[in-house]
Design a protein around this motif. Structure first.
Motif, PDB file in Angstrom:
ATOM      1  N   LYS A   1       0.818  -1.217   0.000  1.00  0.00           N
ATOM      2  CA  LYS A   1       0.000   0.000   0.000  1.00  0.00           C
ATOM      3  C   LYS A   1       0.851   1.265   0.000  1.00  0.00           C
ATOM      4  O   LYS A   1       0.318   2.377  -0.001  1.00  0.00           O
ATOM      5  CB  LYS A   1      -0.926   0.013   1.215  1.00  0.00           C
ATOM      6  CG  LYS A   1      -1.979  -1.094   1.219  1.00  0.00           C
ATOM      7  CD  LYS A   1      -2.864  -0.990   2.463  1.00  0.00           C
ATOM      8  CE  LYS A   1      -3.904  -2.093   2.504  1.00  0.00           C
ATOM      9  NZ  LYS A   1      -4.762  -1.984   3.726  1.00  0.00           N
ATOM     10  N   SER A   2       2.170   1.096   0.012  1.00  0.00           N
ATOM     11  CA  SER A   2       3.076   2.245   0.056  1.00  0.00           C
ATOM     12  C   SER A   2       3.255   2.841  -1.331  1.00  0.00           C
ATOM     13  O   SER A   2       3.039   2.188  -2.358  1.00  0.00           O
ATOM     14  CB  SER A   2       4.430   1.809   0.620  1.00  0.00           C
ATOM     15  OG  SER A   2       5.409   2.801   0.432  1.00  0.00           O
ATOM     16  N   MET A   3       3.676   4.118  -1.356  1.00  0.00           N
ATOM     17  CA  MET A   3       4.000   4.802  -2.611  1.00  0.00           C
ATOM     18  C   MET A   3       5.430   4.543  -3.047  1.00  0.00           C
ATOM     19  O   MET A   3       5.818   4.887  -4.165  1.00  0.00           O
ATOM     20  CB  MET A   3       3.828   6.312  -2.433  1.00  0.00           C
ATOM     21  CG  MET A   3       2.420   6.775  -2.221  1.00  0.00           C
ATOM     22  SD  MET A   3       2.392   8.531  -1.772  1.00  0.00           S
ATOM     23  CE  MET A   3       3.350   9.260  -3.107  1.00  0.00           C
ATOM     24  N   GLY A   4       6.237   3.988  -2.151  1.00  0.00           N
ATOM     25  CA  GLY A   4       7.654   3.770  -2.435  1.00  0.00           C
ATOM     26  C   GLY A   4       8.444   3.872  -1.158  1.00  0.00           C
ATOM     27  O   GLY A   4       8.369   4.887  -0.461  1.00  0.00           O
ATOM     28  N   GLY A   5       9.192   2.831  -0.813  1.00  0.00           N
ATOM     29  CA  GLY A   5       9.867   2.837   0.476  1.00  0.00           C
ATOM     30  C   GLY A   5       8.830   2.860   1.590  1.00  0.00           C
ATOM     31  O   GLY A   5       7.690   2.425   1.438  1.00  0.00           O
ATOM     32  N   PHE A   6       9.226   3.395   2.732  1.00  0.00           N
ATOM     33  CA  PHE A   6       8.295   3.495   3.850  1.00  0.00           C
ATOM     34  C   PHE A   6       7.335   4.656   3.649  1.00  0.00           C
ATOM     35  O   PHE A   6       7.733   5.744   3.213  1.00  0.00           O
ATOM     36  CB  PHE A   6       9.056   3.706   5.166  1.00  0.00           C
ATOM     37  CG  PHE A   6       9.612   2.449   5.757  1.00  0.00           C
ATOM     38  CD1 PHE A   6       8.769   1.515   6.338  1.00  0.00           C
ATOM     39  CD2 PHE A   6      10.974   2.199   5.745  1.00  0.00           C
ATOM     40  CE1 PHE A   6       9.269   0.352   6.901  1.00  0.00           C
ATOM     41  CE2 PHE A   6      11.494   1.040   6.305  1.00  0.00           C
ATOM     42  CZ  PHE A   6      10.636   0.114   6.878  1.00  0.00           C
ATOM     43  N   ASP A   7       6.074   4.440   3.971  1.00  0.00           N
ATOM     44  CA  ASP A   7       5.052   5.490   4.048  1.00  0.00           C
ATOM     45  C   ASP A   7       4.431   5.472   5.437  1.00  0.00           C
ATOM     46  O   ASP A   7       4.470   4.461   6.145  1.00  0.00           O
ATOM     47  CB  ASP A   7       3.948   5.266   3.009  1.00  0.00           C
ATOM     48  CG  ASP A   7       4.329   5.763   1.630  1.00  0.00           C
ATOM     49  OD1 ASP A   7       5.448   6.286   1.480  1.00  0.00           O
ATOM     50  OD2 ASP A   7       3.512   5.611   0.699  1.00  0.00           O
ATOM     51  N   ILE A   8       3.840   6.587   5.829  1.00  0.00           N
ATOM     52  CA  ILE A   8       3.127   6.669   7.103  1.00  0.00           C
ATOM     53  C   ILE A   8       1.696   6.183   6.906  1.00  0.00           C
ATOM     54  O   ILE A   8       0.990   6.626   5.976  1.00  0.00           O
ATOM     55  CB  ILE A   8       3.119   8.102   7.653  1.00  0.00           C
ATOM     56  CG1 ILE A   8       4.549   8.643   7.749  1.00  0.00           C
ATOM     57  CG2 ILE A   8       2.438   8.147   9.024  1.00  0.00           C
ATOM     58  CD1 ILE A   8       5.459   7.868   8.663  1.00  0.00           C
ATOM     59  N   PHE A   9       1.254   5.287   7.783  1.00  0.00           N
ATOM     60  CA  PHE A   9      -0.097   4.729   7.745  1.00  0.00           C
ATOM     61  C   PHE A   9      -0.803   5.000   9.067  1.00  0.00           C
ATOM     62  O   PHE A   9      -0.163   5.320  10.083  1.00  0.00           O
ATOM     63  CB  PHE A   9      -0.046   3.222   7.492  1.00  0.00           C
ATOM     64  CG  PHE A   9       0.298   2.851   6.074  1.00  0.00           C
ATOM     65  CD1 PHE A   9      -0.695   2.455   5.192  1.00  0.00           C
ATOM     66  CD2 PHE A   9       1.610   2.913   5.628  1.00  0.00           C
ATOM     67  CE1 PHE A   9      -0.381   2.117   3.879  1.00  0.00           C
ATOM     68  CE2 PHE A   9       1.939   2.584   4.324  1.00  0.00           C
ATOM     69  CZ  PHE A   9       0.934   2.180   3.443  1.00  0.00           C
ATOM     70  N   MET A  10      -2.113   4.845   9.054  1.00  0.00           N
ATOM     71  CA  MET A  10      -2.912   5.035  10.265  1.00  0.00           C
ATOM     72  C   MET A  10      -3.897   3.881  10.392  1.00  0.00           C
ATOM     73  O   MET A  10      -4.516   3.451   9.411  1.00  0.00           O
ATOM     74  CB  MET A  10      -3.670   6.364  10.206  1.00  0.00           C
ATOM     75  CG  MET A  10      -4.512   6.642  11.449  1.00  0.00           C
ATOM     76  SD  MET A  10      -5.352   8.263  11.366  1.00  0.00           S
ATOM     77  CE  MET A  10      -6.619   7.895  10.148  1.00  0.00           C
ATOM     78  N   SER A  11      -4.048   3.381  11.619  1.00  0.00           N
ATOM     79  CA  SER A  11      -5.047   2.364  11.935  1.00  0.00           C
ATOM     80  C   SER A  11      -5.650   2.714  13.284  1.00  0.00           C
ATOM     81  O   SER A  11      -4.961   3.245  14.159  1.00  0.00           O
ATOM     82  CB  SER A  11      -4.399   0.977  11.984  1.00  0.00           C
ATOM     83  OG  SER A  11      -5.346  -0.011  12.343  1.00  0.00           O
TER      84      SER A  11
ATOM     85  N   ALA B   1      -5.252  -0.635   7.697  1.00  0.00           N
ATOM     86  CA  ALA B   1      -4.347   0.511   7.664  1.00  0.00           C
ATOM     87  C   ALA B   1      -4.599   1.365   6.427  1.00  0.00           C
ATOM     88  O   ALA B   1      -4.804   0.845   5.323  1.00  0.00           O
ATOM     89  CB  ALA B   1      -2.903   0.040   7.690  1.00  0.00           C
ATOM     90  N   ILE B   2      -4.557   2.685   6.626  1.00  0.00           N
ATOM     91  CA  ILE B   2      -4.797   3.649   5.548  1.00  0.00           C
ATOM     92  C   ILE B   2      -3.524   4.436   5.293  1.00  0.00           C
ATOM     93  O   ILE B   2      -2.918   4.978   6.224  1.00  0.00           O
ATOM     94  CB  ILE B   2      -5.936   4.607   5.931  1.00  0.00           C
ATOM     95  CG1 ILE B   2      -7.246   3.841   6.148  1.00  0.00           C
ATOM     96  CG2 ILE B   2      -6.121   5.686   4.869  1.00  0.00           C
ATOM     97  CD1 ILE B   2      -8.363   4.711   6.690  1.00  0.00           C
ATOM     98  N   ASN B   3      -3.112   4.509   4.038  1.00  0.00           N
ATOM     99  CA  ASN B   3      -1.988   5.357   3.652  1.00  0.00           C
ATOM    100  C   ASN B   3      -2.401   6.808   3.833  1.00  0.00           C
ATOM    101  O   ASN B   3      -3.445   7.230   3.335  1.00  0.00           O
ATOM    102  CB  ASN B   3      -1.602   5.088   2.190  1.00  0.00           C
ATOM    103  CG  ASN B   3      -0.305   5.768   1.793  1.00  0.00           C
ATOM    104  OD1 ASN B   3      -0.119   6.965   2.006  1.00  0.00           O
ATOM    105  ND2 ASN B   3       0.593   5.013   1.193  1.00  0.00           N
ATOM    106  N   MET B   4      -1.610   7.589   4.557  1.00  0.00           N
ATOM    107  CA  MET B   4      -1.989   8.959   4.873  1.00  0.00           C
ATOM    108  C   MET B   4      -1.799   9.923   3.708  1.00  0.00           C
ATOM    109  O   MET B   4      -2.186  11.085   3.804  1.00  0.00           O
ATOM    110  CB  MET B   4      -1.232   9.447   6.110  1.00  0.00           C
ATOM    111  CG  MET B   4      -1.620   8.675   7.367  1.00  0.00           C
ATOM    112  SD  MET B   4      -0.905   9.330   8.877  1.00  0.00           S
ATOM    113  CE  MET B   4      -1.780  10.886   9.046  1.00  0.00           C
ATOM    114  N   GLY B   5      -1.199   9.448   2.615  1.00  0.00           N
ATOM    115  CA  GLY B   5      -1.245  10.203   1.373  1.00  0.00           C
ATOM    116  C   GLY B   5      -0.243  11.325   1.239  1.00  0.00           C
ATOM    117  O   GLY B   5       0.582  11.592   2.113  1.00  0.00           O
TER     118      GLY B   5
END
Length: 787
Positions: free
Chosen positions: A390-400, A411-415
């Motif tokens: 679900k990441s855009m590339g490498g690590f992304d910040i998510f929220m659950s 988990a939702i990608n915070m965009g």
């Protein structure tokens, strides 16, 4: 902590696929040894050295070797591949690696022989690494192209194959997210915090006043100058703290006391009272969680966390404890997870021990890597980083978000723009959830990794109640470290209570409160927890964010709480000459930057009052300017700069004078003497402070013209003194001219020793018996109104 390259921990450089036939070295050389290798080795020997250095992850020196080979054969695809690979893995320098990998893909061979000095081609792996560079550079179509080329040229048995598949998926995610940016405001924290070296893993205090973070930089005292990680040529990781100043800027970061120059210590999390800091340290095993406690006004040496089932033979790079101290989340790549690094949870048991670790499950963890969990003040909103599908590339910040049954939402990608196609990780927030800090490696930064501030307008404030308490010690004395506050719910079903310790640096403490409840605060001190003060508070019954403030003024002598006083600001304006009241004068309160805060007019008795301090409290610093003007008088400004204490009434009394011709302004403005160095006319820093007062009065009174007169004492010849005073008068007047709109309004004149203010002559054979103080009175600068 190496999180950028650790996302591909299972990847192996193709060099690992063959047996090295030459003697193993210790993986690093002195500068002299390296220079000898570079100058005397054959191309074959250099290639073997490069291979060995890459095998032990000594990327910095491997680049030095490959640079020598590239001098000989700049178009050699093998050499260019090795250079691009080392750049990408040493410091994730995708922009620098890009041209080398672009050159390497011009000659690719499936049967690449890494051990042969005659090999001039690059392996098919170059397609993947070039795709990775394009991906991070947001050249997304090319990223997909080269990921696909790798898949077409490789097989599913290869270590990079699943990562190339993941890369294609992440590119698709990035293309979607970039078209639908979210409501975030992202700001690089700037040069005070960020440098060309990596800065990462920020942990912000709940009120946003302190920022703990990790940096790989040279210490101010230079003691770590010879301590570098040859993998990256960076200094080892150390922990710093910066505090927010009154003007909302960050202070110069300070190195924490326990940091050692030859090993990695990285911020993981900080307790709510800032009395315990959790640290990642890699001196044993694969890397474990350590901690340091704040005692005796400093952090003590770190020690391994003695929490059962936390540290293991596997990798534990991160941990966070909730503000109430009841829940712990940590990261590990131990067996039994979903793949890579997973996030686990432990809770505090009634006996004070921690429960068995429980994996947070598939809604949070994936077959790839998850890291850097942070549980918000509501104890249910989880922020974490993931390098998964679900990441855009490498690590992304998510929220659950955890529901009332303990289940986590998907988990939702915070965009975008919070996330990018590079690594975005280590997100922590203030207590209302609207301001966060994260580490990001993206275009436009200062260095490899920077720290950014995020204004989170997307999810809004959390609908919780929070207590922010503050204990202020009268007389600015230190806060006792054994002072505690117990917060107890009086009408909760389970009669919950928690004991808190204020921050030593400012006496502030925090607590999450339930909505629509009554609480009692009990203050205690000492080993016996002697109670000495109680207070009750009530939370609102709505769903909005609520911040309740409780301020207590502590008198240490008898350990009593005294009421906070209400501060009043008043003043009077009088005539400088006869001390009579000046009515109908305009009094303006200005910030130090010149912003108008309040405006008043004096009464017939010259009096005025102000509401400027109505919301101020004990211990607050106040700093502003008071500008007084009236027809027929000089407009003057006066500075107020003090800290509010036990005096409830701040009484300002100012004298203003008339701009009579011949008036000498030094006494009116209370100027200090303007000094010059011996036989010099250069304006000194202390003199600039006094001259700026003249600049201010000339700017406030644009019709006034002033003569600046410089005088000397009698010592020295009359001609010499006259010339010296003229040089000093000219230099002083020139300084003022540059800062006023009409330079002709100030003139400078030197009088030498011709106008002594006392009987201190010493011409010819006269020997003066005057003291040095009396001579100093003659060495004066006067500012007289001439129009």
């Amino acid at each position: 902590m190496g999180f950028l390259v650790s996302t591909m921990k299972t990847q192996l450089f193709v060099l690992l696929l063959f047996v090295v036939s030459f003697a193993t070295v210790n993986g690093q050389y002195t500068q002299e040894e390296m220079q000898r290798i570079l100058s005397k080795s054959s191309p074959g020997e250099l290639l073997r050295e490069n291979s060995q250095l890459l095998l032990v992850a000594n990327y910095y020196q491997s680049i030095q070797v490959i640079d020598r080979l590239l001098e000989m054969e700049p178009d050699n695809a093998n050499y260019n591949y090795r250079k691009g690979y080392a750049l990408l893995f040493s410091q994730s320098q995708y922009e620098q690696a890009l041209p080398y990998l672009e050159k390497a893909v011009k000659n690719v061979k499936k049967l690449y022989d890494a051990s042969s000095e005659k090999e001039t081609a690059a392996p098919v792996d170059v397609y993947y690494y070039l795709g990775k560079c394009y991906h991070q550079n947001e050249t997304l179509d090319k990223a997909t192209e080269f990921y696909q080329k790798y898949l077409e040229s490789s097989t599913s048995k290869n270590a990079l194959y699943p990562w190339a598949e993941l890369g294609i998926t992440q590119v698709e995610n990035a293309q979607k997210e970039l078209k639908n940016p979210k409501n975030y405001e992202l700001k690089n924290l700037g040069a005070v915090i960020n440098t060309e070296a990596p800065e990462f893993s920020p942990v912000v205090s709940l009120d946003g006043s302190a920022l703990f973070f990790t940096a790989r930089r040279l210490w101010k005292n230079g003691l770590n100058k010879d301590m570098k990680d040859l993998n990256t040529n960076h200094y080892w990781e150390d922990i710093y703290v910066s505090y927010k100043n009154l003007n909302n800027t960050w202070s110069d970061p300070a190195l924490l006391e326990f940091c050692q120059s030859g090993q990695n210590e990285a911020t993981v999390s900080v307790s709510m009272d800032e009395r315990k800091i959790y640290v990642y340290n890699d001196v044993s095993g694969n890397g474990d969680i350590y901690f340091s406690e704040f005692k005796g006004n400093q952090f003590q040496q770190i020690q391994a966390a003695d929490i059962k089932k936390l540290n293991s033979k596997f990798w534990e790079p991160h941990l966070t404890v909730t503000p109430d101290g009841q829940t712990m989340l940590f990261v590990s790549d131990r067996a039994g997870g979903y793949g890579g690094r997973d996030i686990y949870r432990m809770v505090k048991l009634p006996d004070g021990n921690w429960s068995e670790p429980v994996n947070l499950g598939p809604e949070v963890n994936s077959e790839f890597d998850e890291d850097a969990p942070f549980l918000a003040m509501d104890n249910k909103t989880l922020y974490f980083a993931s390098n998964g599908t679900k990441s855009m590339g490498g690590f992304d910040i998510f929220m659950s978000v955890q529901d009332e049954n303990g289940n986590w939402s998907p988990a939702i990608n915070m965009g975008v723009p919070l996330n990018s196609t590079g690594d975005d990780i280590f997100y922590t927030t203030t207590m209302d959830g609207t301001t966060g800090y994260l580490t990001s490696f993206r275009n436009g930064g200062f260095g490899e990794k920077d720290i950014y501030e995020v204004k989170n307008n997307e999810t809004g404030k959390q609908g919780i109640s929070v207590l922010k308490g503050e204990i202020v010690v009268a007389g600015n004395r230190p806060l006792p470290q054994d002072l505690s506050v117990t917060v107890s719910c009086l009408n909760c079903g389970n009669k919950t209570s928690v004991t808190l310790y204020p921050r030593v640096r400012d006496g502030v403490y925090f607590s999450r409160l339930e909505k629509c409840r009554e609480y009692e605060l009990v203050y205690a001190y000492g080993e016996n927890e002697t109670e000495f003060y109680k207070e009750k508070i009530t939370t609102k019954c709505d769903t909005e964010f609520e911040e309740i403030h409780s301020r207590a003024l502590l008198r240490l002598d008898d350990m009593t709480i005294i009421p906070f006083m209400k501060y009043h600001l008043k003043g009077n304006i009088s005539d400088f000459a006869d001390q009579t009241p000046v009515g109908k004068a305009t009094v303006e309160f200005l910030s130090v930057d010149g912003e108008l805060l309040e405006k008043h007019s004096t009464s017939s008795e010259g009096l005025f009052t102000s509401a400027l301090l109505d919301s101020s409290f004990f211990g607050d610093p106040i700093h502003f300017m008071v500008k007084v003007s009236k027809d027929g008088y000089l407009t003057q400004q006066f500075e107020v700069n003090e800290t509010l204490g036990e005096k409830a009434v701040i009484d300002l009394a100012y004298l203003i004078d008339k701009p009579d011709v011949g008036k000498e302004l030094s006494k009116v403005l209370k100027l200090n003497p303007i000094y010059f160095d011996l036989d010099k006319s250069t304006i000194r820093q202390d003199a600039k402070v006094e001259l700026d007062k003249i600049v201010q009065i000339m700017n406030d009174n644009p019709s006034v013209r002033i003569e600046l007169g410089s005088h000397t004492d009698c010592r020295g010849s009359a001609n010499y003194n006259l010339a010296l005073s003229e040089r000093r008068a000219k230099a002083s007047a020139d300084y003022i001219r540059k800062k006023i709109s009409d330079p002709s309004r100030i003139s400078g004149k030197g009088y030498g020793e011709s106008k002594l203010v006392n009987n201190c002559p010493c011409e010819d054979e006269v020997v003066s018996e005057c003291s040095e103080e009396e001579h100093q009175a003659n060495r004066r600068t006067e500012f007289r109104i001439i129009e």
